[in-house]
Design a protein around this motif. Structure first.
Motif, PDB file in Angstrom:
ATOM      1  N   SER A   3       0.872  -1.176   0.000  1.00 51.23           N
ATOM      2  CA  SER A   3       0.000   0.000   0.000  1.00 51.23           C
ATOM      3  C   SER A   3       0.905   1.220   0.000  1.00 51.23           C
ATOM      4  CB  SER A   3      -0.935  -0.021   1.222  1.00 51.23           C
ATOM      5  OG  SER A   3      -0.158   0.019   2.413  1.00 51.23           O
ATOM      6  N   SER A   4       0.255   2.364   0.093  1.00 49.18           N
ATOM      7  CA  SER A   4       1.097   3.576   0.186  1.00 49.18           C
ATOM      8  C   SER A   4       1.950   3.540   1.432  1.00 49.18           C
ATOM      9  CB  SER A   4       0.209   4.827   0.196  1.00 49.18           C
ATOM     10  OG  SER A   4      -0.720   4.739   1.277  1.00 49.18           O
ATOM     11  N   LYS A   5       1.389   2.881   2.404  1.00 44.14           N
ATOM     12  CA  LYS A   5       2.150   2.653   3.625  1.00 44.14           C
ATOM     13  C   LYS A   5       2.386   1.172   3.727  1.00 44.14           C
ATOM     14  CE  LYS A   5       2.064   3.412   8.614  1.00 44.14           C
ATOM     15  NZ  LYS A   5       1.283   3.927   9.742  1.00 44.14           N
ATOM     16  N   PRO A   6       3.608   0.712   3.545  1.00 41.08           N
ATOM     17  CA  PRO A   6       3.856  -0.722   3.510  1.00 41.08           C
ATOM     18  C   PRO A   6       3.426  -1.391   4.824  1.00 41.08           C
ATOM     19  CG  PRO A   6       5.744   0.486   2.716  1.00 41.08           C
ATOM     20  CD  PRO A   6       4.822   1.495   3.332  1.00 41.08           C
ATOM     21  N   TYR A   7       2.801  -2.598   4.640  1.00 37.97           N
ATOM     22  CA  TYR A   7       2.385  -3.408   5.787  1.00 37.97           C
ATOM     23  C   TYR A   7       2.616  -4.853   5.415  1.00 37.97           C
ATOM     24  CZ  TYR A   7      -0.455  -5.518   9.441  1.00 37.97           C
ATOM     25  OH  TYR A   7      -0.869  -6.285  10.503  1.00 37.97           O
ATOM     26  N   CYS A   8       3.287  -5.560   6.312  1.00 41.17           N
ATOM     27  CA  CYS A   8       3.660  -6.944   5.989  1.00 41.17           C
ATOM     28  C   CYS A   8       3.462  -7.816   7.222  1.00 41.17           C
ATOM     29  CB  CYS A   8       5.116  -7.002   5.511  1.00 41.17           C
ATOM     30  SG  CYS A   8       5.638  -8.671   5.065  1.00 41.17           S
ATOM     31  N   ARG A   9       2.998  -9.056   6.930  1.00 41.27           N
ATOM     32  CA  ARG A   9       2.811 -10.033   8.011  1.00 41.27           C
ATOM     33  C   ARG A   9       3.247 -11.395   7.477  1.00 41.27           C
ATOM     34  NH1 ARG A   9      -2.776 -10.447  11.127  1.00 41.27           N
ATOM     35  NH2 ARG A   9      -1.957  -8.460  11.919  1.00 41.27           N
ATOM     36  N   ALA A  10       4.004 -12.121   8.328  1.00 37.29           N
ATOM     37  CA  ALA A  10       4.550 -13.418   7.920  1.00 37.29           C
ATOM     38  C   ALA A  10       3.917 -14.530   8.757  1.00 37.29           C
ATOM     39  CB  ALA A  10       6.049 -13.432   8.083  1.00 37.29           C
ATOM     40  N   HIS A  11       3.716 -15.661   8.082  1.00 38.54           N
ATOM     41  CA  HIS A  11       3.174 -16.865   8.742  1.00 38.54           C
ATOM     42  C   HIS A  11       4.158 -17.993   8.495  1.00 38.54           C
ATOM     43  CE1 HIS A  11      -0.929 -15.156   9.442  1.00 38.54           C
ATOM     44  NE2 HIS A  11      -0.605 -14.433   8.357  1.00 38.54           N
ATOM     45  N   PHE A  12       4.695 -18.503   9.582  1.00 33.78           N
ATOM     46  CA  PHE A  12       5.741 -19.527   9.484  1.00 33.78           C
ATOM     47  C   PHE A  12       5.166 -20.917   9.827  1.00 33.78           C
ATOM     48  CE2 PHE A  12       7.809 -15.513  10.607  1.00 33.78           C
ATOM     49  CZ  PHE A  12       8.758 -15.423   9.623  1.00 33.78           C
ATOM     50  N   ASN A  13       5.890 -21.893   9.288  1.00 36.06           N
ATOM     51  CA  ASN A  13       5.584 -23.301   9.604  1.00 36.06           C
ATOM     52  C   ASN A  13       4.088 -23.632   9.429  1.00 36.06           C
ATOM     53  OD1 ASN A  13       8.306 -23.745  10.276  1.00 36.06           O
ATOM     54  ND2 ASN A  13       7.938 -23.071  12.401  1.00 36.06           N
ATOM     55  N   VAL A  14       3.549 -23.306   8.259  1.00 37.38           N
ATOM     56  CA  VAL A  14       2.147 -23.639   7.937  1.00 37.38           C
ATOM     57  C   VAL A  14       2.110 -25.099   7.451  1.00 37.38           C
ATOM     58  CG1 VAL A  14       0.178 -23.101   6.487  1.00 37.38           C
ATOM     59  CG2 VAL A  14       1.662 -21.260   7.349  1.00 37.38           C
ATOM     60  N   THR A  15       1.470 -25.930   8.239  1.00 40.19           N
ATOM     61  CA  THR A  15       1.425 -27.360   7.902  1.00 40.19           C
ATOM     62  C   THR A  15       0.083 -27.776   7.291  1.00 40.19           C
ATOM     63  OG1 THR A  15       0.689 -27.883  10.152  1.00 40.19           O
ATOM     64  CG2 THR A  15       3.075 -27.924   9.712  1.00 40.19           C
ATOM     65  N   HIS A  16      -0.889 -26.916   7.299  1.00 38.55           N
ATOM     66  CA  HIS A  16      -2.213 -27.259   6.752  1.00 38.55           C
ATOM     67  C   HIS A  16      -2.311 -26.809   5.304  1.00 38.55           C
ATOM     68  CE1 HIS A  16      -3.363 -28.192  10.887  1.00 38.55           C
ATOM     69  NE2 HIS A  16      -2.919 -26.975  11.248  1.00 38.55           N
ATOM     70  N   ILE A  17      -3.380 -27.237   4.649  1.00 39.08           N
ATOM     71  CA  ILE A  17      -3.542 -26.861   3.251  1.00 39.08           C
ATOM     72  C   ILE A  17      -4.160 -25.473   3.118  1.00 39.08           C
ATOM     73  CG2 ILE A  17      -3.776 -29.276   2.506  1.00 39.08           C
ATOM     74  CD1 ILE A  17      -6.803 -28.840   2.441  1.00 39.08           C
ATOM     75  N   SER A  18      -4.568 -24.895   4.225  1.00 41.61           N
ATOM     76  CA  SER A  18      -5.126 -23.538   4.179  1.00 41.61           C
ATOM     77  C   SER A  18      -4.720 -22.787   5.434  1.00 41.61           C
ATOM     78  CB  SER A  18      -6.661 -23.585   4.077  1.00 41.61           C
ATOM     79  OG  SER A  18      -7.225 -24.207   5.233  1.00 41.61           O
ATOM     80  N   GLU A  19      -4.781 -21.452   5.279  1.00 39.88           N
ATOM     81  CA  GLU A  19      -4.407 -20.588   6.410  1.00 39.88           C
ATOM     82  C   GLU A  19      -5.236 -19.314   6.317  1.00 39.88           C
ATOM     83  OE1 GLU A  19      -2.169 -19.494   9.841  1.00 39.88           O
ATOM     84  OE2 GLU A  19      -2.398 -21.401   8.788  1.00 39.88           O
ATOM     85  N   ASN A  20      -5.837 -18.920   7.409  1.00 37.55           N
ATOM     86  CA  ASN A  20      -6.617 -17.689   7.446  1.00 37.55           C
ATOM     87  C   ASN A  20      -5.690 -16.476   7.520  1.00 37.55           C
ATOM     88  OD1 ASN A  20      -9.092 -19.026   7.438  1.00 37.55           O
ATOM     89  ND2 ASN A  20      -9.073 -19.280   9.685  1.00 37.55           N
ATOM     90  N   VAL A  21      -5.953 -15.524   6.624  1.00 38.00           N
ATOM     91  CA  VAL A  21      -5.112 -14.315   6.553  1.00 38.00           C
ATOM     92  C   VAL A  21      -6.027 -13.098   6.582  1.00 38.00           C
ATOM     93  CG1 VAL A  21      -3.461 -13.022   5.181  1.00 38.00           C
ATOM     94  CG2 VAL A  21      -3.342 -15.523   5.242  1.00 38.00           C
ATOM     95  N   ALA A  22      -5.757 -12.167   7.404  1.00 41.79           N
ATOM     96  CA  ALA A  22      -6.547 -10.938   7.486  1.00 41.79           C
ATOM     97  C   ALA A  22      -6.155 -10.000   6.358  1.00 41.79           C
ATOM     98  CB  ALA A  22      -6.323 -10.256   8.839  1.00 41.79           C
TER      99      ALA A  22
END
Length: 665
Positions: A3-22
């Motif tokens: 975005s104009s203001k950078p925003y980043c979020r990392a998700h580590f060690n995802v073992t499932h086939i899906s992951e909820n992300v906001a």
């Protein structure tokens, strides 16, 4: 996320086939996914887009199909969060085995139901479903392919239906059904629907995979249907009406009593002992040909129940049938199911108001008339015209005269009878008869007068004439041989000497002399072609034999004209050239004396002679011409020239020691 203001979020060690992300709707998004492994090479996936365009709806949560008359009805259920945003959906289809889908998908009318027209009922189709995009649902994907089987168009055929009693369970019956269905059409099973005709409760649906079922039902009336089903269609149903059972005598043996108070109220009574087992009951009542009304209730104190008000008022002069059913389920008196839910305790009939019959018995006839009796026969009054419980028939009869009247006599007959024998009638008298039925309200309409007449005193009925005629014929055919046989056994035939032809012909002196000579003969040998004569020469000299031969010769001619047998005349003998000496009385006396000294075996023991005895001595085929040949005196034999094969003469003269035979052929 950029975005104009950078925003980043990392998700580590995802073992499932899906992951909820906001995510944030006002910002674009970039998502990078890395495969974490120990290998030197790794895999990376990148996804970029706006959250407003990334909302995906579907696929459907549940889908059902229904085929009928070339139509396919699709019923869809969505996830809870999708139901708020999905307004419509579309269906595409193709025939099984085809590569091409329909040219244009069919759009639904709402978010649940979609109808596809003009399909071939016998074909199997493949269908897919997806929602129609909108601002809330920017992405829609096709669902998995569904197989829609062919439409079931054939009807099951019932091949057996047995309605039998259950001996150990009174008031219940076992209904056994067997049916068949076309094997060409694919089906998953069958659906059996059973319900009461009175519509007291909803129908019960029973699914089965076998073409047979058994049901335990009460004596109430039921309607039943059977259909074949698959996941897309239901075949046309075959229906059967299970009639109300009314012919069981146990059910009507005084178990129920009804008291009618008004056209909207009556009371039903039953046995006291029933309360200890049941507290839930159901009453059904109906007019003939109408649907039954019903009332279920709970009762644990009294052995009766007053029903008021009624759904419909009772009609006068109409017969009602009523049944009481018991239910074992004490929790509730409402039927939870139809199969094995109740039993019938008893049944009876009642009237709100009884009336007299409005019609009389018909088809009145008479038969078997005798001197003082006749049998009457008639047809019953129809139930709808009796207007009450028939208590019997009244026979009105009187003597019929053209002038004057006689006292009428009446006879009451049981209501179950349709014939009656009138007795104590006058012979040869005409009678007029009428018949009417009666109920508790009184006698009904009389029938049209019918006339009959008893037989006269001297009149013989047809059966009597036939009997007499048969006896006479039997006597004529079989009587004569029987009488003759009995007569022979009981009274043997003894001939009367006075009536004998032989005795009448032996009245002449010359014939008596001949018989005396025959008495001295002895038949030693009998043959159809020979004659043996034994002669005593001392008693009958050879000189007298020519006088006897003409008499023997006439034995055959006697059959043709017995009256011509007469005494031999001398002139006849002289004309034949034979000298026959006359037998004197002295010679005849010597012959008698000789017979006394030497009795003959053929001497007659009775005092008379019959023709049969003469025939035993003389052959039937006596010759017409007999000649006497005189042999030398030294032989002293007499030879007869006869038509027989031979004639033998045995001499018993004391001067001869042996028998001599002289034969002339």
């Amino acid at each position: 996320m950029s975005s104009s203001k950078p925003y980043c979020r990392a998700h580590f060690n995802v073992t499932h086939i899906s992951e909820n992300v906001a995510v944030y709707e006002s910002y674009n998004m970039t998502a990078e996914v890395f495969e974490h492994s120990e290998a030197t090479n790794c895999t990376k996936a990148v996804f970029r887009g706006s959250p407003k365009s990334l909302l995906r709806c579907g696929p459907p949560y549940d889908v059902s199909f229904s085929r009928h008359s070339g139509r396919l009805v699709v019923n869809v259920s969505w996830q809870q969060e999708d139901m708020k945003v999905i307004k419509n959906y579309s269906v595409r289809y193709k025939e099984l085995g085809s590569r091409l889908w329909s040219e244009s998908p069919v759009q639904s009318q709402n978010g649940e139901i979609c109808t596809v027209e003009n399909l071939n009922s016998s074909l199997v189709y493949i269908a897919q479903i997806r929602c129609i995009t909108n601002n809330k649902c920017t992405q829609c994907v096709w669902s998995d392919a569904y197989t829609v089987p062919a439409e079931l168009t054939a009807q099951p055929v019932i091949i057996n239906l047995d309605d039998t009693d259950m001996g150990e369970k009174k008031g219940r019956r076992l209904l056994s059904l067997t049916w068949k269905f076309s094997a060409k059409q694919l089906h998953d099973g069958y659906q059996v629907t059973i319900g009461k005709v009175s519509e007291e409760a909803s129908c019960e649906r029973i699914k089965t995979t076998q073409p047979e079922i058994r049901l335990i039902l009460s004596y109430s009336a039921y309607h039943l249907t059977i259909s074949a089903v698959n996941n897309a269609s239901t075949s046309p149903a075959v229906s059967r009406l299970i009639p109300r059972r009314e012919d069981d005598p146990i059910m009507g043996a005084g178990r129920l009593n009804v008291t009618v108070h008004s056209n909207t109220s009556f009371t039903v009574y039953w046995a006291d002992s029933l309360i200890s087992k049941y507290v839930c009951y159901s009453v059904e009542w109906m007019k003939k040909g109408h649907k039954a009304a019903n009332k279920s209730f709970f009762e644990n104190q009294n052995n009766y129940r007053t029903l008021s008000p009624l759904p419909e008022p009772l009609e006068p002069y109409k017969r009602y049938s009523i049944s009481l059913h018991t239910r074992p389920n004490k929790d509730t008196c409402n039927i939870k199911r139809i199969n094995n839910s109740e039993s019938t305790y008893g049944s009876t009939q009642f009237y709100f108001i009884e009336g007299s019959p409005v019609r009389a018995p018909i088809n009145i006839s008479h038969h078997n008339a005798t001197l003082n009796s006749v049998v009457l026969q008639w047809s019953s009054i129809p139930e709808e015209d009796i207007r009450g419980f028939l208590l019997g028939y009244i026979i009105h009869y009187t003597e019929y005269h053209h002038r004057g009247t006689n006292t009428e006599r009446n006879i009451t007959v049981d209501p179950l009878l349709n014939s009656y024998e009138l007795t104590d009638l006058k012979s040869g008298t005409a009678y007029e008869v009428q018949i009417s039925g009666f109920t508790q309200a009184g006698a009904g309409v009389r029938s049209t007068a019918s006339l009959f007449k008893t037989n006269y005193q001297a009149h013989l009925n047809l059966s009597g004439l036939i009997t007499v005629f048969a006896v006479v014929i039997a006597v004529l055919i079989f009587g004569s041989p029987i009488i003759k046989r009995v007569k022979v056994i009981l009274w043997p035939s003894i001939p009367n000497p006075g009536n004998s032809n032989a005795m009448q012909k032996i009245e002449e002196p010359c014939e008596l002399e001949l018989l005396e000579s025959i008495n001295t003969l002895k038949v030693e040998e009998w043959d159809t072609n020979s004659l043996q004569i034994i002669a005593r020469e001392d008693a009958i000299p050879a000189s007298t034999l020519p006088s006897l031969l003409p008499l023997l010769d006439t034995s055959e001619d006697e059959e043709e004209d017995p009256a011509e047998m007469t005494c031999v005349q001398r002139d006849a003998e002289e004309a034949a050239g034979v000298n026959v000496p006359y037998i004197t009385s002295e010679a005849f006396t010597d012959m008698q004396r000789m017979e006394v000294q030497t009795p003959s075996p053929l001497a007659f023991t009775t005092g008379y002679t019959t023709m049969e005895m003469l025939q035993q001595v003389m052959p039937q085929a006596a010759p017409a011409n007999t000649s006497v040949i005189q042999e030398p005196e030294e032989a002293d034999f007499t030879v007869l020239k006869s038509g027989l094969d031979y004639v033998r003469e045995f001499s018993t003269s004391p001067t001869l020691d042996n028998e001599g035979v002289f034969t002339v052929l």
